[in-house]
Motif scaffolding. Structure first.
Motif, PDB file in Angstrom:
ATOM      1  N   LEU A   1       0.857  -1.180   0.000  1.00 39.44           N
ATOM      2  CA  LEU A   1       0.000   0.000   0.000  1.00 39.44           C
ATOM      3  C   LEU A   1       0.891   1.228   0.000  1.00 39.44           C
ATOM      4  N   ILE A   2       0.802   2.039  -1.039  1.00 43.14           N
ATOM      5  CA  ILE A   2       1.600   3.257  -1.109  1.00 43.14           C
ATOM      6  C   ILE A   2       0.692   4.455  -0.868  1.00 43.14           C
ATOM      7  N   LEU A   3       1.068   5.283   0.105  1.00 42.82           N
ATOM      8  CA  LEU A   3       0.263   6.429   0.500  1.00 42.82           C
ATOM      9  C   LEU A   3       1.106   7.699   0.468  1.00 42.82           C
ATOM     10  N   ARG A   4       0.429   8.804   0.279  1.00 46.30           N
ATOM     11  CA  ARG A   4       1.082  10.107   0.343  1.00 46.30           C
ATOM     12  C   ARG A   4       0.214  11.033   1.187  1.00 46.30           C
ATOM     13  N   ASP A   5       0.716  12.230   1.440  1.00 44.94           N
ATOM     14  CA  ASP A   5      -0.064  13.215   2.181  1.00 44.94           C
ATOM     15  C   ASP A   5      -1.494  13.232   1.633  1.00 44.94           C
ATOM     16  N   PRO A   6      -2.504  12.947   2.476  1.00 48.55           N
ATOM     17  CA  PRO A   6      -3.873  12.800   1.953  1.00 48.55           C
ATOM     18  C   PRO A   6      -4.452  14.061   1.339  1.00 48.55           C
ATOM     19  N   ALA A   7      -4.049  15.236   1.827  1.00 47.33           N
ATOM     20  CA  ALA A   7      -4.540  16.476   1.219  1.00 47.33           C
ATOM     21  C   ALA A   7      -3.931  16.666  -0.163  1.00 47.33           C
ATOM     22  N   GLU A   8      -2.638  16.399  -0.289  1.00 45.49           N
ATOM     23  CA  GLU A   8      -1.986  16.483  -1.599  1.00 45.49           C
ATOM     24  C   GLU A   8      -2.566  15.448  -2.550  1.00 45.49           C
ATOM     25  N   ARG A   9      -2.934  14.283  -2.008  1.00 46.03           N
ATOM     26  CA  ARG A   9      -3.534  13.244  -2.845  1.00 46.03           C
ATOM     27  C   ARG A   9      -4.874  13.702  -3.412  1.00 46.03           C
ATOM     28  N   VAL A  10      -5.662  14.434  -2.602  1.00 50.60           N
ATOM     29  CA  VAL A  10      -6.938  14.988  -3.070  1.00 50.60           C
ATOM     30  C   VAL A  10      -6.701  15.912  -4.260  1.00 50.60           C
ATOM     31  N   ILE A  11      -5.710  16.786  -4.140  1.00 51.41           N
ATOM     32  CA  ILE A  11      -5.428  17.745  -5.209  1.00 51.41           C
ATOM     33  C   ILE A  11      -4.938  17.021  -6.466  1.00 51.41           C
ATOM     34  N   SER A  12      -4.106  15.996  -6.282  1.00 53.11           N
ATOM     35  CA  SER A  12      -3.623  15.211  -7.418  1.00 53.11           C
ATOM     36  C   SER A  12      -4.770  14.466  -8.099  1.00 53.11           C
ATOM     37  N   ASP A  13      -5.692  13.969  -7.298  1.00 49.06           N
ATOM     38  CA  ASP A  13      -6.880  13.280  -7.814  1.00 49.06           C
ATOM     39  C   ASP A  13      -7.689  14.243  -8.687  1.00 49.06           C
ATOM     40  N   TYR A  14      -7.927  15.442  -8.146  1.00 51.63           N
ATOM     41  CA  TYR A  14      -8.641  16.462  -8.911  1.00 51.63           C
ATOM     42  C   TYR A  14      -7.910  16.778 -10.217  1.00 51.63           C
ATOM     43  N   THR A  15      -6.584  16.904 -10.147  1.00 53.18           N
ATOM     44  CA  THR A  15      -5.795  17.270 -11.325  1.00 53.18           C
ATOM     45  C   THR A  15      -5.931  16.235 -12.427  1.00 53.18           C
ATOM     46  N   GLN A  16      -5.902  14.948 -12.056  1.00 54.18           N
ATOM     47  CA  GLN A  16      -6.055  13.901 -13.063  1.00 54.18           C
ATOM     48  C   GLN A  16      -7.413  13.989 -13.742  1.00 54.18           C
ATOM     49  N   VAL A  17      -8.467  14.138 -12.950  1.00 49.03           N
ATOM     50  CA  VAL A  17      -9.808  14.218 -13.523  1.00 49.03           C
ATOM     51  C   VAL A  17      -9.951  15.483 -14.368  1.00 49.03           C
ATOM     52  N   TYR A  18      -9.363  16.568 -13.896  1.00 47.38           N
ATOM     53  CA  TYR A  18      -9.419  17.846 -14.616  1.00 47.38           C
ATOM     54  C   TYR A  18      -8.850  17.696 -16.029  1.00 47.38           C
ATOM     55  N   PHE A  19      -7.664  17.124 -16.131  1.00 47.12           N
ATOM     56  CA  PHE A  19      -7.037  16.976 -17.451  1.00 47.12           C
ATOM     57  C   PHE A  19      -7.756  15.935 -18.306  1.00 47.12           C
ATOM     58  N   ASN A  20      -8.267  14.878 -17.673  1.00 44.33           N
ATOM     59  CA  ASN A  20      -9.038  13.888 -18.430  1.00 44.33           C
ATOM     60  C   ASN A  20     -10.276  14.521 -19.051  1.00 44.33           C
ATOM     61  N   ARG A  21     -10.937  15.385 -18.302  1.00 44.02           N
ATOM     62  CA  ARG A  21     -12.139  16.040 -18.818  1.00 44.02           C
ATOM     63  C   ARG A  21     -11.783  17.027 -19.935  1.00 44.02           C
ATOM     64  N   LEU A  22     -10.691  17.743 -19.753  1.00 39.01           N
ATOM     65  CA  LEU A  22     -10.258  18.653 -20.814  1.00 39.01           C
ATOM     66  C   LEU A  22      -9.975  17.900 -22.107  1.00 39.01           C
ATOM     67  N   GLU A  23      -9.262  16.782 -21.998  1.00 38.11           N
ATOM     68  CA  GLU A  23      -8.913  16.002 -23.183  1.00 38.11           C
ATOM     69  C   GLU A  23     -10.142  15.435 -23.875  1.00 38.11           C
ATOM     70  N   ASN A  24     -11.202  15.219 -23.100  1.00 39.83           N
ATOM     71  CA  ASN A  24     -12.442  14.682 -23.672  1.00 39.83           C
ATOM     72  C   ASN A  24     -13.479  15.771 -23.932  1.00 39.83           C
ATOM     73  N   HIS A  25     -13.019  17.038 -23.896  1.00 34.02           N
ATOM     74  CA  HIS A  25     -13.872  18.194 -24.209  1.00 34.02           C
ATOM     75  C   HIS A  25     -15.116  18.255 -23.326  1.00 34.02           C
ATOM     76  N   LYS A  26     -14.909  17.957 -22.048  1.00 30.61           N
ATOM     77  CA  LYS A  26     -15.991  18.031 -21.069  1.00 30.61           C
ATOM     78  C   LYS A  26     -15.782  19.250 -20.181  1.00 30.61           C
ATOM     79  N   PRO A  27     -16.853  19.787 -19.620  1.00 34.86           N
ATOM     80  CA  PRO A  27     -16.705  20.976 -18.754  1.00 34.86           C
ATOM     81  C   PRO A  27     -15.929  20.637 -17.491  1.00 34.86           C
TER      82      PRO A  27
END
Length: 313
Positions: free
Chosen positions: A150-176
């Motif tokens: 189990l690999i873990l990182r600072d949970p607050a930073e993980r939240v922001i990284s999670d958002y960042t991945q979804v953000y770019f995925n939505r941009l690439e798929n032309h979603k709001p």
């Protein structure tokens, strides 16, 4: 008894189920779509032979990287794959957390594992397992003595990284897309139903795993330390998996352009997929403090559960 019961359930088809993560965090149940990690193919597994190498077979994993999403699972697997006695599965299988895959049965799962020699161990990674309420019992039914990573990182930073991945995925798929503050805060209060926050409640998910596995079978990799200096963390993993020490400092070099360590092995150099290590958005300081304050008690509970602490803000 739980493992025996789950083993029996393995034989039952569940064809009408979707692949949700149902996270019980004292805040109700939410349906959880899973984003499969980018750059799934490992360099060591790019060339699939037409016939298996002599003396090899496909075997159930001896160890599974169970998560956490955006914790560094891809980096851990690729770095561990340097070891000559490790055979790493090329894709995230989602066998134990998706009902529709679990219904296909164990042989289907085993066929997705790489060919390995008798002296090698097979390792699979699916980050969604950690937050799945069903995965611990199902994995226990397969092998109650399996070693879990189990690999873990600072949970607050993980939240922001999670958002960042979804953000770019939505941009690439032309979603709001929305600003992260609009997802973190609703009606002036922290939106604790936000999926990215739920995934960072490490204590909630760890309790579920400890119902089925002793703590000694779960090795926690410090994801923040792995980014700063990979070798010490990987040496700990080698010892946990009873592997001879084969990973050395020369297997890593710091890429100034990307800002993180890359891998050097078998005369080749490679870095993680370009989707890894994306810069995080700036987050309103008041909102970020709300998030960190909320996570503090969960972090303290997690530290007590695993009998160690981490340098998380």
């Amino acid at each position: 008894m739980a493992c025996l019961l789950a083993s029996a359930i393995l034989l039952v088809l569940q064809t009408n189920a979707a692949p949700p993560e149902l996270i019980q965090a004292g805040i109700g149940l939410t349906l959880e779509p899973v984003d499969v990690d980018a750059g799934l193919a490992l360099n060591a597994s790019e060339d699939v032979p037409s016939s298996p190498p002599p003396g090899t077979s496909k075997r159930a994993p001896h160890s599974i990287i169970i998560g956490v999403r955006k914790g560094g699972t891809r980096a851990l697997l690729e770095m561990l794959d340097i070891h000559p006695e490790v055979a790493a599965a090329a894709t995230e299988v989602h066998f134990f957390d998706w009902d529709e895959n679990y219904a296909k049965g164990f042989e289907w799962y085993r066929e997705l594992m790489p060919y390995s020699y008798p002296h090698q161990i097979t390792v699979e990674k699916t980050p969604g397992y950690f937050t799945s309420p069903l995965a611990p019992e199902r994995i226990c039914a397969m092998n109650s003595s399996i070693k879990l990573l189990l690999i873990l990182r600072d949970p607050a930073e993980r939240v922001i990284s999670d958002y960042t991945q979804v953000y770019f995925n939505r941009l690439e798929n032309h979603k709001p897309v929305q600003a992260i503050e609009n997802l973190l805060v609703r009606n002036g209060a922290l939106n604790i139903r936000y999926k990215a926050i739920q995934r960072s409640l490490y204590d909630v998910h760890m309790r579920n795993w400890l119902r089925h596995f002793p703590l000694e079978q779960v090795h926690i990799v410090d994801g923040d330390a792995l980014i700063r200096d990979p070798l010490p963390e990987l040496q700990k993993v080698e010892r946990f998996l009873n592997l001879p020490p084969r990973i050395v400092s020369s297997n890593f070099y710091f890429n100034q352009t990307k800002g993180f360590y890359c891998i050097r092995s078998d005369g080749r150099e490679r870095c993680l997929h370009e989707s890894k290590g994306r810069p995080h958005p700036a987050v309103n300081s008041t909102v970020l403090q709300q998030l960190r304050s909320f996570l503090q008690e969960h972090n303290r509970t997690f530290f007590r559960l695993v009998k160690r602490t981490f340098n998380w803000q």
